[in-house]
Design a protein around this motif. Structure first.
Motif, PDB file in Angstrom:
ATOM      1  N   GLY A 172       0.808  -1.392   0.004  1.00  0.00           N
ATOM      2  CA  GLY A 172      -0.008  -0.131   0.044  1.00  0.00           C
ATOM      3  C   GLY A 172       0.709   1.414   0.013  1.00  0.00           C
ATOM      4  O   GLY A 172       1.969   1.321   0.508  1.00  0.00           O
ATOM      5  N   LEU A 173       0.110   2.253  -0.392  1.00  0.00           N
ATOM      6  CA  LEU A 173       0.716   3.699  -0.588  1.00  0.00           C
ATOM      7  C   LEU A 173      -0.161   4.825  -0.220  1.00  0.00           C
ATOM      8  O   LEU A 173      -1.357   4.628  -0.565  1.00  0.00           O
ATOM      9  CB  LEU A 173       1.224   4.065  -1.818  1.00  0.00           C
ATOM     10  CG  LEU A 173       2.281   3.127  -2.559  1.00  0.00           C
ATOM     11  CD1 LEU A 173       2.557   3.377  -4.146  1.00  0.00           C
ATOM     12  CD2 LEU A 173       3.820   3.387  -1.907  1.00  0.00           C
ATOM     13  N   GLY A 174       0.434   5.662   0.673  1.00  0.00           N
ATOM     14  CA  GLY A 174      -0.469   6.703   1.010  1.00  0.00           C
ATOM     15  C   GLY A 174       0.348   7.881   1.344  1.00  0.00           C
ATOM     16  O   GLY A 174       1.699   7.874   1.474  1.00  0.00           O
ATOM     17  N   VAL A 175      -0.267   9.076   1.526  1.00  0.00           N
ATOM     18  CA  VAL A 175       0.527  10.509   2.067  1.00  0.00           C
ATOM     19  C   VAL A 175      -0.132  10.913   3.503  1.00  0.00           C
ATOM     20  O   VAL A 175      -1.329  11.401   3.465  1.00  0.00           O
ATOM     21  CB  VAL A 175       0.303  11.297   0.859  1.00  0.00           C
ATOM     22  CG1 VAL A 175       1.119  12.494   1.371  1.00  0.00           C
ATOM     23  CG2 VAL A 175       0.762  10.595  -0.454  1.00  0.00           C
ATOM     24  N   ALA A 176       0.740  10.904   4.392  1.00  0.00           N
ATOM     25  CA  ALA A 176       0.269  11.421   5.763  1.00  0.00           C
ATOM     26  C   ALA A 176       0.030  12.867   5.569  1.00  0.00           C
ATOM     27  O   ALA A 176       0.739  13.728   5.130  1.00  0.00           O
ATOM     28  CB  ALA A 176       1.574  11.286   6.834  1.00  0.00           C
ATOM     29  N   TYR A 177      -1.088  13.381   6.139  1.00  0.00           N
ATOM     30  CA  TYR A 177      -1.516  14.746   6.403  1.00  0.00           C
ATOM     31  C   TYR A 177      -1.855  15.533   5.107  1.00  0.00           C
ATOM     32  O   TYR A 177      -1.954  16.555   5.001  1.00  0.00           O
ATOM     33  CB  TYR A 177      -0.242  15.547   7.067  1.00  0.00           C
ATOM     34  CG  TYR A 177      -0.014  14.849   8.523  1.00  0.00           C
ATOM     35  CD1 TYR A 177      -0.800  15.411   9.764  1.00  0.00           C
ATOM     36  CD2 TYR A 177       1.067  14.447   8.645  1.00  0.00           C
ATOM     37  CE1 TYR A 177      -0.443  15.062  10.782  1.00  0.00           C
ATOM     38  CE2 TYR A 177       1.322  13.914  10.217  1.00  0.00           C
ATOM     39  CZ  TYR A 177       0.494  14.186  10.902  1.00  0.00           C
ATOM     40  OH  TYR A 177       0.820  13.715  12.133  1.00  0.00           O
ATOM     41  N   SER A 178      -2.161  14.619   4.039  1.00  0.00           N
ATOM     42  CA  SER A 178      -2.143  15.177   2.671  1.00  0.00           C
ATOM     43  C   SER A 178      -3.334  15.911   2.405  1.00  0.00           C
ATOM     44  O   SER A 178      -4.592  15.569   2.977  1.00  0.00           O
ATOM     45  CB  SER A 178      -1.927  14.008   1.803  1.00  0.00           C
ATOM     46  OG  SER A 178      -2.890  12.907   1.788  1.00  0.00           O
ATOM     47  N   LYS A 179      -3.451  16.648   1.397  1.00  0.00           N
ATOM     48  CA  LYS A 179      -4.664  17.297   0.818  1.00  0.00           C
ATOM     49  C   LYS A 179      -4.655  16.620  -0.627  1.00  0.00           C
ATOM     50  O   LYS A 179      -3.640  16.226  -1.426  1.00  0.00           O
ATOM     51  CB  LYS A 179      -4.943  18.673   0.656  1.00  0.00           C
ATOM     52  CG  LYS A 179      -4.651  19.358   2.291  1.00  0.00           C
ATOM     53  CD  LYS A 179      -5.721  19.073   3.019  1.00  0.00           C
ATOM     54  CE  LYS A 179      -6.922  20.168   2.319  1.00  0.00           C
ATOM     55  NZ  LYS A 179      -8.148  20.355   3.177  1.00  0.00           N
ATOM     56  N   SER A 180      -5.866  16.661  -1.477  1.00  0.00           N
ATOM     57  CA  SER A 180      -5.865  16.591  -2.806  1.00  0.00           C
ATOM     58  C   SER A 180      -5.179  17.275  -3.525  1.00  0.00           C
ATOM     59  O   SER A 180      -5.159  18.582  -3.396  1.00  0.00           O
ATOM     60  CB  SER A 180      -7.438  16.573  -3.157  1.00  0.00           C
ATOM     61  OG  SER A 180      -7.688  16.010  -4.478  1.00  0.00           O
ATOM     62  N   VAL A 181      -4.591  16.631  -4.659  1.00  0.00           N
ATOM     63  CA  VAL A 181      -4.163  15.211  -4.990  1.00  0.00           C
ATOM     64  C   VAL A 181      -2.645  15.044  -5.155  1.00  0.00           C
ATOM     65  O   VAL A 181      -1.962  15.860  -5.542  1.00  0.00           O
ATOM     66  CB  VAL A 181      -5.036  15.224  -6.201  1.00  0.00           C
ATOM     67  CG1 VAL A 181      -4.456  15.914  -7.293  1.00  0.00           C
ATOM     68  CG2 VAL A 181      -5.042  13.620  -6.387  1.00  0.00           C
ATOM     69  N   TRP A 182      -2.184  13.866  -4.664  1.00  0.00           N
ATOM     70  CA  TRP A 182      -0.910  13.325  -4.888  1.00  0.00           C
ATOM     71  C   TRP A 182      -0.951  12.256  -5.801  1.00  0.00           C
ATOM     72  O   TRP A 182      -1.999  11.266  -5.749  1.00  0.00           O
ATOM     73  CB  TRP A 182      -0.238  12.956  -3.427  1.00  0.00           C
ATOM     74  CG  TRP A 182      -0.003  13.720  -2.521  1.00  0.00           C
ATOM     75  CD1 TRP A 182      -1.027  14.686  -1.918  1.00  0.00           C
ATOM     76  CD2 TRP A 182       1.276  14.330  -1.991  1.00  0.00           C
ATOM     77  NE1 TRP A 182      -0.049  15.562  -0.915  1.00  0.00           N
ATOM     78  CE2 TRP A 182       1.075  15.534  -1.256  1.00  0.00           C
ATOM     79  CE3 TRP A 182       2.605  13.861  -2.506  1.00  0.00           C
ATOM     80  CZ2 TRP A 182       2.310  15.834  -0.596  1.00  0.00           C
ATOM     81  CZ3 TRP A 182       3.792  14.576  -1.779  1.00  0.00           C
ATOM     82  CH2 TRP A 182       3.598  15.687  -1.065  1.00  0.00           C
ATOM     83  N   LEU A 183      -0.041  12.172  -6.811  1.00  0.00           N
ATOM     84  CA  LEU A 183       0.214  11.191  -7.921  1.00  0.00           C
ATOM     85  C   LEU A 183       1.355  10.237  -7.426  1.00  0.00           C
ATOM     86  O   LEU A 183       2.616  10.492  -7.320  1.00  0.00           O
ATOM     87  CB  LEU A 183       0.489  11.675  -9.166  1.00  0.00           C
ATOM     88  CG  LEU A 183      -0.824  12.713  -9.845  1.00  0.00           C
ATOM     89  CD1 LEU A 183      -0.231  13.234 -11.062  1.00  0.00           C
ATOM     90  CD2 LEU A 183      -2.005  12.032  -9.559  1.00  0.00           C
ATOM     91  N   VAL A 184       1.055   9.014  -6.959  1.00  0.00           N
ATOM     92  CA  VAL A 184       1.950   8.111  -6.252  1.00  0.00           C
ATOM     93  C   VAL A 184       1.769   6.606  -6.853  1.00  0.00           C
ATOM     94  O   VAL A 184       0.661   6.079  -7.190  1.00  0.00           O
ATOM     95  CB  VAL A 184       1.612   7.957  -4.729  1.00  0.00           C
ATOM     96  CG1 VAL A 184       2.920   7.185  -4.150  1.00  0.00           C
ATOM     97  CG2 VAL A 184       1.948   9.444  -3.853  1.00  0.00           C
ATOM     98  N   ASN A 185       2.980   6.115  -7.211  1.00  0.00           N
ATOM     99  CA  ASN A 185       3.026   4.686  -7.345  1.00  0.00           C
ATOM    100  C   ASN A 185       4.167   4.174  -7.181  1.00  0.00           C
ATOM    101  O   ASN A 185       5.314   4.921  -6.877  1.00  0.00           O
ATOM    102  CB  ASN A 185       2.381   4.274  -8.953  1.00  0.00           C
ATOM    103  CG  ASN A 185       3.134   5.178  -9.854  1.00  0.00           C
ATOM    104  OD1 ASN A 185       2.375   5.673 -10.530  1.00  0.00           O
ATOM    105  ND2 ASN A 185       4.384   4.879 -10.192  1.00  0.00           N
ATOM    106  N   ALA A 186       4.656   2.942  -7.177  1.00  0.00           N
ATOM    107  CA  ALA A 186       6.005   2.406  -6.874  1.00  0.00           C
ATOM    108  C   ALA A 186       6.143   1.294  -7.806  1.00  0.00           C
ATOM    109  O   ALA A 186       5.201   0.553  -8.418  1.00  0.00           O
ATOM    110  CB  ALA A 186       6.037   1.795  -5.627  1.00  0.00           C
TER     111      ALA A 186
END
Length: 619
Positions: A382-396
């Motif tokens: 899994g992938l997430g972003v702590a304290y984030s607001k929209s929007v982050w583009l994330v993959n691995a």
């Protein structure tokens, strides 16, 4: 392998989904703007070439590649809701691997028209191999070229009859957005060691690695030193992985996950081979929308107390979190990348901000966790972003090295110790003026052994992270200062079965950024004047020592200083001035490379580079 094995499809996906402009708390907040192309200066008749100053520069024109192929040649015009462009891919004929080096070249030209800046990605069978962005348009047209070493993904380039899918969502052509993108995507393959540089003199090599006419100084750097410096770009002597599994979306809207808030976790179920001896998770990430300038976001209490419409809250701390089966196995805080419409678009013409054309990636070594991954079962990554607001583009990308001498590898996780993130917040404000401080640090240690046909080896990893951010808002909200410092250090020790240390590597990184913005009402209605100073840099140092007393050391520093002003109306820059100066230094055991570039109002004023076999700065 994934529970639903990916089909052998090559997806090179160049997507542009830059975010909607969100109203900020006041005009002084960092924002995205469009350069106005009305009434261009008479001298703007020659197309402008945009560049990113990187370390060390790979060949801009291929030096004797064994073979090359043009993957894509297509015009993208009014493609906002169109499906991706597709074609077939196979490795070049009579040029089978293994290859020593593979370069991806992504070159674009835009006619004399306007387009907003765009985020872009390149995927290979769902595995991202490049994330980039576009500059804004110029009245005389523009062009740029990105050349990236993609050798670490070489196991994916051996497949035949693959589908090449390309998408670039340009705006609809109208009275404002009048430009379109002409895109070429190519691959260059090298089979010979050191890119066939043995017959090229140092002067010829330097002439070919830079597209511009530079003022150069050569300090007696030998051919061997040049080849060593160029090939030292990777911080590992490990061969490329045998298998790469994407931790990404299905590609309907791009292969990246769209993280909309801090509780939004995206995952993919994967079953890795039981003869895996090493695993590394490579993370691609970029911030947009309400978090594009996350390092300047204020606390929610400030927004609510002043009844502001801004959605740029949650404070100024972010981290990308990687999990396996819901358990955190690593985290990264990304470099603040400024896209070409950010803060003052006149800064980034023709020299774009650090990382804008080739966004950096971040590796998390999962080898110590193989003890519970090698159980033959599916696991959720899994992938997430702590304290984030929209929007982050994330993959691995999950890089896997296999034990070719055994069908099954045994492993055990020994320890996983991490202290909770110690965030200290200080918030003081009265109406629109205030001061906000965040400081945090964390230490993590994890280890595990892997018993393969090569022997029993224990990997011990020590991570240390320090974070400091301070925001000052004054003059009734019209002036804003931001200063942020990020320091990271990762130490990796490898021990044999009797506890003897056979290698130790240390990677240290710093990402400081400073910004000062002041605003005044404009002379005309609905306009304002913004003056801005920005400085940011990346500093990296890598050392590796072996039990044989062999040692590798690489250092680099890349810094930019920008200042200027602009008159803005409705996010459009009516007039202004912007200057940027940049200094890059790179040193390894073979030599020293530096480049100093300065630009102002769309023109390069200075571009000097130096190569020397003796470094002018100490270790």
């Amino acid at each position: 392998m994934s529970s639903s094995s990916p089909s052998p499809i090559l997806i090179i996906f160049i997507i542009s989904t830059f975010m909607i402009n969100i109203s900020s708390s006041s005009p002084d907040s960092p924002d995205r703007y469009l350069k106005s192309l009305t009434n261009p200066p008479p001298s703007s008749t020659i197309p402008t070439g945009s560049i990113e100053v990187t370390k060390p520069p790979p060949p801009s024109n291929p030096i004797n590649p064994n073979c090359s192929i043009l993957l894509l040649q297509n015009d993208f015009n009014n493609t906002l809701t169109s499906p991706p462009f597709t074609t077939l891919y196979s490795p070049p004929v009579n040029c089978s691997g293994p290859w020593n080096k593979i370069f991806l070249e992504y070159s674009v030209s835009s006619d004399d028209g306007e387009q907003d800046d765009r985020i872009s990605g390149v995927w290979l069978d769902g595995v991202e191999i490049l994330r980039t962005s576009t500059p804004q348009g110029n009245p005389s047209g523009s062009f740029w070229k990105i050349r990236k070493d993609v050798s670490r993904y070489s196991s994916l380039f051996t497949q035949s009859n693959l589908t090449l899918s390309v998408m670039l969502e340009s705006e609809s052509i109208d009275d404002w957005f009048t430009g379109f993108y002409q895109v070429n995507v190519s691959l260059f393959y090298y089979q010979d060691q050191d890119l066939n540089l043995t017959k090229i003199s140092s002067v010829e090599f330097i002439e070919q690695v830079e597209p511009l006419k530079l003022n150069r100084k050569l300090g007696g750097l030998s051919e061997t030193s040049i080849k060593g410096m160029y090939n030292a770009g990777a911080f590992s002597n490990e061969t490329s992985p045998d298998l790469i599994i994407p931790v990404s979306d299905n590609g309907g809207e791009g292969c990246w996950f769209r993280i909309k808030n801090e509780s939004d976790i995206h995952s993919k179920t994967i079953q890795i081979p039981q003869n895996t001896r090493k695993a590394v998770l490579e993370i691609y990430v970029s911030a947009h929308g309400n978090d594009e300038f996350w390092y300047s976001n204020v606390p929610n209490a400030y927004i609510e107390s002043n009844h502001l419409s801004s959605q740029r809250g949650n404070g100024a701390f972010r981290q990308v979190i990687a999990t396996v089966d819901g358990v955190t196995v690593g985290s990264v805080t990304p470099i603040p990348v400024i896209f070409s419409g950010g803060i003052n678009p006149l800064f980034w013409d023709p020299v774009v901000a650090i990382g804008a054309f080739n966004l950096p990636t971040y590796d998390v070594d999962l080898t110590p966790f193989l003890g519970f991954l090698l159980d033959g079962k599916n696991h959720s990554f899994g992938l997430g972003v702590a304290y984030s607001k929209s929007v982050w583009l994330v993959n691995a990308n999950l890089h896997i090295w296999l034990d070719h001498g055994s069908d099954i590898v045994t492993a055990k996780s020994i320890a996983y110790e991490t202290s909770p993130m110690q965030l200290q917040n200080q918030t003081q404000f009265r109406t629109l003026d205030g001061q906000f401080k965040i400081e945090g640090q964390r230490k993590t240690e994890y280890s595990g052994w892997v018993n393969s046909s090569a022997g029993n080896f224990t990997t011990r990893i020590y991570d240390e992270f320090k974070f400091k951010n301070e925001i000052k808002i004054s003059n009734n909200g019209k002036d804003k200062e931001v200063e942020q410092k990020i320091k990271l250090q990762t130490e990796v020790r490898i021990e044999n079965d009797v506890g003897h240390e056979i290698s130790k590597s240390i990677i240290s990184r710093e990402y400081p950024i400073k910004m000062k913005i002041s605003t005044l009402p404009g002379a005309e209605a609905d306009t304002f004047v913004s003056t801005t100073d920005v400085s940011h840099s990346t500093k990296e140092k890598y050392t590796r020592a072996l039990s044989s007393n062999e040692q590798i050391q690489i250092e680099s520093e890349n810094s930019q200083e920008s200042n200027g002003w602009m008159i803005v109306k409705d996010r459009s820059v009516l007039s202004g001035s912007g200057s940027t100066s940049q200094t890059l230094t790179f040193k390894d055991l073979n030599g020293f490379y530096s480049r100093v570039v300065s630009a102002s109002n769309g023109k390069i004023l200075q571009d000097d580079s130096t190569l020397a076999s003796v470094s002018p700065f100490s270790a």
